[in-house]
Design an enzyme around this catalytic site. Sequence first.
Site, PDB file in Angstrom:
ATOM      1  N   THR A 107       0.866  -1.193   0.000  1.00 51.32           N
ATOM      2  CA  THR A 107       0.000   0.000   0.000  1.00 51.32           C
ATOM      3  C   THR A 107       0.898   1.238   0.000  1.00 51.32           C
ATOM      4  O   THR A 107       1.364   1.647  -1.049  1.00 51.32           O
ATOM      5  CB  THR A 107      -0.972  -0.015   1.196  1.00 51.32           C
ATOM      6  OG1 THR A 107      -0.253  -0.283   2.402  1.00 51.32           O
ATOM      7  CG2 THR A 107      -2.048  -1.070   1.003  1.00 51.32           C
ATOM      8  N   LYS A 131       3.996  -6.719   4.012  1.00 54.45           N
ATOM      9  CA  LYS A 131       3.757  -5.329   3.651  1.00 54.45           C
ATOM     10  C   LYS A 131       3.396  -4.566   4.911  1.00 54.45           C
ATOM     11  O   LYS A 131       2.866  -5.113   5.878  1.00 54.45           O
ATOM     12  CB  LYS A 131       2.644  -5.183   2.603  1.00 54.45           C
ATOM     13  CG  LYS A 131       1.258  -5.651   3.012  1.00 54.45           C
ATOM     14  CD  LYS A 131       0.434  -4.722   3.882  1.00 54.45           C
ATOM     15  CE  LYS A 131       0.327  -3.331   3.323  1.00 54.45           C
ATOM     16  NZ  LYS A 131      -0.531  -2.477   4.254  1.00 54.45           N
ATOM     17  N   THR A 166      -0.658  -2.596  10.676  1.00 52.92           N
ATOM     18  CA  THR A 166      -1.395  -2.613   9.414  1.00 52.92           C
ATOM     19  C   THR A 166      -0.524  -3.337   8.407  1.00 52.92           C
ATOM     20  O   THR A 166       0.040  -2.778   7.492  1.00 52.92           O
ATOM     21  CB  THR A 166      -1.775  -1.221   8.907  1.00 52.92           C
ATOM     22  OG1 THR A 166      -2.540  -1.382   7.718  1.00 52.92           O
ATOM     23  CG2 THR A 166      -0.610  -0.327   8.655  1.00 52.92           C
ATOM     24  N   GLU A 171       6.600   4.866   7.329  1.00 48.26           N
ATOM     25  CA  GLU A 171       6.185   6.057   6.585  1.00 48.26           C
ATOM     26  C   GLU A 171       6.997   7.277   7.024  1.00 48.26           C
ATOM     27  O   GLU A 171       6.944   7.701   8.181  1.00 48.26           O
ATOM     28  CB  GLU A 171       4.689   6.303   6.785  1.00 48.26           C
ATOM     29  CG  GLU A 171       3.842   5.257   6.098  1.00 48.26           C
ATOM     30  CD  GLU A 171       2.362   5.377   6.396  1.00 48.26           C
ATOM     31  OE1 GLU A 171       1.580   4.757   5.666  1.00 48.26           O
ATOM     32  OE2 GLU A 171       1.990   6.073   7.358  1.00 48.26           O
ATOM     33  N   ASN A 195       0.122  10.634   5.448  1.00 49.35           N
ATOM     34  CA  ASN A 195      -1.160  10.303   6.026  1.00 49.35           C
ATOM     35  C   ASN A 195      -2.210  11.382   5.819  1.00 49.35           C
ATOM     36  O   ASN A 195      -3.400  11.116   5.787  1.00 49.35           O
ATOM     37  CB  ASN A 195      -0.990   9.960   7.515  1.00 49.35           C
ATOM     38  CG  ASN A 195      -0.390   8.583   7.680  1.00 49.35           C
ATOM     39  OD1 ASN A 195      -1.084   7.578   7.575  1.00 49.35           O
ATOM     40  ND2 ASN A 195       0.906   8.521   7.920  1.00 49.35           N
TER      41      ASN A 195
END
Length: 404
Positions: free
Chosen positions: A151, A177, A188, A275, A399
């Site tokens: 993702t 992932k 996640t 991230e 985000n």
Amino acid sequence: MATGPGDWQAVPVRGFRMGTTMAGIRHDGRRDLVVMGWDAGSSVAGVFTRNRFCAAPVLLARERLRCDPRYFLVNTGNANAGTGEAGLLAARQTCAVLSDLSDVDESQVLPFSTGVIGQPLPVDKIGAAIPLALADLREDNWPHAARGIMTTDTRSKGCTRQFNYAGVTCTVSGISKGAGMIKPDMATMLAYIATDAAVEQAFLQQIMTEITNQSFNRITVDGDMSTNDSFMVVATGAAGNDMISSRGSELAKKLIIALREVAVELAQAIVRDGEGASKFVTVRVEEAKTRQDALAVAYAVAHSPLVKTALFASDPNWGRILAAVGQAPVACMIIDRLSIWLDKLPIVEHGQLAAQYNEEAGQQVMGRSEIMIRINLGVGSATEEVWTTDLSYEYIKINADYRS
């Protein structure tokens, strides 16, 4: 043999096949549907998120784990979470398509989804793409599958270990992932490991749960627990070894080591791809009274926004680390026994600034891309470590723009 995410040679696992395609769930022209299948007689084990709002595919996969699974159906771009009964129906419908095309019972198809929460699953797109993914099923398709489950990841994540026993080579390969919404009790994240060793299902589930607590349950990027985490292991038995049903044999020990190493490497790869992350940080707590106390202190530091932003700024603000340790919910903490190091540099001794500490040395350590924060509580013998990242401007941007 050991390979990692940067130099991963996608070693096939006998009896385990993967196929991918572009279903058009995502809008960036990337692979977003993956089918995984394996031979009858294989053992399958799984661990799932503990989030109370777990997604529809998690509910179904958890329920169907007992039904001799034969296929995983994985989509990205849509989490199918927060979708109620309609989401469960949609997950069942996509599994039914795969069931009809592959001649297995629908209960033997386990669904997995990752992406935006709260949006209806595009059943028609997935159903139309499943035949293409099935046609692509191959044992050597690991690299495409690793990309197909991504993702916000910036790179695919894969890992392999091989070991020999009694003249037979066994393979353990895996992909994962995840980059954000990463917190213990999974993240996640999706992770899939396959081995061609023959392993009894109950024993596979037992060792997998232990390994999860040493890998995917020791990572945190932002402290947010996902609705969709799933970690699955398939043992096809194609290596032809005697069935492994307990940990006593040399073969079992070799398998457990290989599974653990693959899981740890995949978990750390998620943190390294966090991230907006620019730092990979190990928080190690030593001489705690209990393992729970050690983890409580480690996570208090690893989750602290003030510590994480100091890490991003390469600012040796040791007071933030000390304050985070002090707020950990542990029963036994004696301040004048507490010591803290940045890598090998002492910053706190006996609960106060170390006499040999200087700001220049602290700045040098904080400027590194990999850092260890080591905390010694001096009250017991328990040791635990977790892996985390800094918190950057880019994390906010990723985000903030996630749905745009």
